[in-house]
Design an enzyme around this catalytic site. Structure first.
Site, mmCIF file in Angstrom:
data_model
loop_
_atom_site.group_PDB
_atom_site.id
_atom_site.type_symbol
_atom_site.label_atom_id
_atom_site.label_comp_id
_atom_site.label_asym_id
_atom_site.label_seq_id
_atom_site.Cartn_x
_atom_site.Cartn_y
_atom_site.Cartn_z
ATOM 1 C CB SER A 1 -0.875 0.094 1.322
ATOM 2 O OG SER A 1 -0.026 0.290 2.419
ATOM 3 C CE LYS A 2 -0.529 6.488 -3.579
ATOM 4 N NZ LYS A 2 -1.905 7.291 -3.730
#
Ligand code: GLU
Length: 472
Positions: free
Chosen positions: A240-241
């Site tokens: 994920s970011k």
């Protein structure tokens, strides 16, 4: 067959590590086979695509050195071509206009759900010869999927994957407003760009069957597919970011060399024996899509650090120096002004003790700027009580007429002997004086790079500091 690969990012964000790896695999495969590598920007999602993202992708590719032979092509500039192929498919009978209203489709879906069958279009308009009397003016266009049998995708990574055609309903290939849909434009582009190998993330595996069927309907052989498993974070979870789906440019900013990032990327999902360090030529020589790992790979930041250190030490100094210059620039230092030592000599001295270019720039700052303050602990430990040693150093180093590491070494050794102290007792005060803290490359190299005048000025300041603080 000419090998043609393509990297086809959707410009909805920066070039992240997974995209960069796909681009690299495509690039390597094309280079290995003397083929073509095409860059295609899939920007038909007008709401989510941005010019900033396009620039970020182009910048990332260029920083990594992934040059393309064709493109960048922009799908938004190819609408006429898509319309032409749609017309051809309608004429050939491989696609048809669907006039079903939203209400009808909704009730069809509700009914299928109630009967617990997979929702799919029922082919109501598939065999219509003419529009119904109450036809909408903006029908969608659907692809006529084969109704029976299986579509088999021979995937180089996943093996043979069979899709039941009954599960693949008649896909909408153009919306009511005439705009073509994603799977359709990919197909037209892969056909027109004569793509022979589609290498991409395995989140697109399900699209492969639909795309292969459309290609066949257009009379074109589907490409060879290689769907690459995803990259996981260090804990083995989806990226994920927050957990590291970082932009390639973040790696640059964090002080990694593109060569190290490329080497790191190639090993995320591909192996050649147990070799870890690959020159670009070696990668091109050995890379094969059949060796792509079948399972997902996890990020391993310490490996990237290790690789970076290898490249800092082994790449040509001038090359590393160019990258270092950018990071010095971030510190407000312009090495091109010629006020500091030769940058390549700095690289040589600092490479063995730096993991990143950011570290290298930080620890080289003192070559350009005298320390504003000393590291307190180091100054108390090494400068306090060292006035005599520093004074002796000042006279010995003033007397050096040929300012070079060897002569500097002799002078410093001479002071240590005369003062009957170990070399460290002399070297550490010098370090603090010139670099502000207890760490620097070997002292003779450091002083040679810094130059005689600056060395003497800084030693004198350190002597003053020692005197002032001794009195306090
Ligand atoms: N545009 C797609 C993406 O960014 C890639 C499509 C493809 O490679 O076929 O995920």
């Amino acid at each position: 067959m000419t090998v043609t690969t393509r990297f086809a990012p959707s410009p909805t964000g920066f070039l992240h590590i997974g995209g960069a790896r796909t681009a690299l695999f495509c690039w390597l495969y094309a280079r290995r086979h003397g083929g073509r590598f095409v860059l295609r920007i899939e920007d038909t999602d007008l709401e989510r695509s941005t010019p900033e993202a396009i620039n970020a992708i182009l910048e990332g590719m260029s920083w990594l050195g992934l040059d393309y032979d064709d493109g960048p092509f922009y799908q938004t500039q190819r609408f006429e071509r898509y319309a032409e192929v749609l017309e051809k498919m309608l004429a050939d009978g491989t696609a048809y206009r669907c006039y079903c209203s939203k209400e009808r489709l909704e009730s069809l879906r509700a009914d299928q759900q109630a009967r617990k069958v997979k929702p799919r279009y029922d082919g109501c308009c598939r065999e219509l010869n003419k529009p119904p009397v109450d036809a909408t003016e903006s029908p969608v266009i659907r692809f006529k999927q084969p109704l029976e049998g299986h579509t088999v995708v021979e995937d180089t990574v996943k093996g043979t994957v069979a899709f039941d055609n009954a599960e693949l309903d008649d896909l909408i290939i153009a919306r009511g407003d005439g705009s073509p849909t994603y799977n359709f434009v990919v197909v037209v582009d892969d056909m027109d760009m004569q793509v022979s190998h589609v290498i991409r993330g395995d989140d697109h595996l399900n699209n492969a069957a639909r795309q292969a069927n459309i290609l066949k309907a257009l009379g074109v052989n589907p490409p060879i597919y290689a769907h690459v498993p995803m990259i996981l974070d260090e804990a083995g979870k989806k990226l994920s970011k927050r957990t590291g789906a970082a932009s390639v440019m973040d790696y640059r900013d964090a002080g990694y060399l593109p060569e190290a990032v490329i080497n790191y990327l190639v090993r995320l999902g591909w192996a050649h024996g147990d070799q870890e360090v690959f020159s670009l030529d070696e990668m091109v020589e050995h890379f094969d899509i059949s060796d792509i790992n079948h399972s997902a790979s996890s990020l391993n930041p310490s490996k990237l650090e290790w690789l970076n250190q290898q490249y800092l030490m082994t790449l040509p100094r001038a090359h590393v120096a160019r990258h270092l210059a950018r990071h010095l620039g971030d510190l407000g230092i312009d090495p091109a002004l010629g006020e500091g030592p030769n940058l390549e000599a700095i690289v040589e001295a600092q490479a063995p003790r730096s993991k990143t270019l950011v570290e290298m720039a930080d620890s080289s700052r003192f070559f350009y700027e005298a320390p504003e303050v000393y590291d307190d602990k180091a100054a108390r430990k090494h400068l306090l009580g060292s006035e005599a040693v520093i004074s002796a150093l000042l006279s010995a180093l003033t007397a050096v007429s040929d300012w070079q590491a060897a002569t500097i070494h002799e002078a410093v050794m001479g002071v240590a002997e005369a003062q009957s102290v170990k070399l460290g007792k002399v070297a550490q005060p010098i370090r603090v004086a010139v670099a502000g803290g207890p760490v620097s490359p070997p002292i003779d190299v450091t002083l040679e790079l810094l130059g005689q005048a600056a060395t003497l000025v800084r030693l004198e300041s350190a002597r003053q500091w020692a005197i002032e603080h001794a009195e306090a």
